[in-house]
Motif scaffolding. Structure first.
Motif: not given
Length: 227
Positions: A44-47, A55-58, A72-74, A159-163
């Motif tokens: 469960r991520f809030d964001e 490459r990050a989007v995929e 919420r995905v931003r 929070i999760l950040a894909v980078a």
């Protein structure tokens, strides 16, 4: 509050001997992304914040399919990796490899300038840190002059950040209170599709960010681990 940083999976930097400036994932990279999704998708991520690089989007795509619909995905342009010369698109891969190999012998000042035609590390670091601070501040999470953080009860729990390796390294250095270096990704070397996990810890009447795990590849089998 927990902040998880997921590095993108293995990208297809070279396609038929020519370089790609904004590559998608290799077949192996897609398997890495699926493995990361199997580990994180039911959390469960809030964001969720995603770099605008392909490459990050995929990498984020299979995770998004498993997230709670309320998550919420931003898209976060400030999370994009340091930008190289766009004219490298279509350049023979061997030539780009030679540029990177030669760059390792540059002076420290030259490292700060980045690669010819690309974003300087000064601008890159400023972009990432400003974007990070602004985003945290939007949740009421702010740092004082002593480097301590205020984290209100209303702040997101996770929070999760894909980078990227570089971006995530700048985030780590900034939140841990380290002086920046123009080779951040070298001192925080991480594998593809690996996870770094930061948690806020109460101290001195405020909070600090504490590194819980780094380059965690527990979700990857040995044949899926790449750097």
């Amino acid at each position: 509050m927990d902040l998880l940083l997921l590095r993108h999976a293995q990208p297809l930097w070279s396609d038929d001997g020519v370089s790609r400036a904004d590559p998608g994932l290799t077949d192996l990279g897609r398997r890495q992304a699926d493995a990361a999704a199997a580990r994180l998708g039911d959390t469960r991520f809030d964001e969720v914040l995603v770099s605008t690089a392909r490459r990050a989007v995929e990498t984020a795509a299979p995770i998004r399919e498993r997230l709670d619909r309320r998550t919420r995905v931003r898209s976060a342009p400030w999370l994009h990796e340091i930008r190289t010369d766009p004219s490298w698109e279509g350049t023979p891969s061997q030539e780009v490899d030679r540029v990177f190999a030669r760059s390792r012998d540059r002076s420290r000042d030259a490292w700060w300038d980045g690669w010819p035609g690309g974003e300087s590390f000064r601008d890159f670091h400023r972009r990432v840190v400003t974007g990070l601070d602004d985003h945290l501040a939007s949740h009421g999470i702010v740092r004082d002059e002593q480097g301590l953080w205020t984290v209100p009860d209303s702040a997101p729990q996770r929070i999760l950040a894909v980078a990227h390796a570089g971006t995530n390294s700048v985030v780590l250095g900034h939140l841990l209170g380290l002086d920046p270096e123009p080779w951040e990704w070298e001192r925080f070397a991480s594998d593809h599709a690996s996870i770094a996990w930061l948690r806020t810890t109460s101290i001195a009447g405020a909070a600090i960010f504490s590194l819980q795990r780094f380059s965690d590849v527990e979700h990857l089998s040995d044949d899926l681990i790449t750097a």
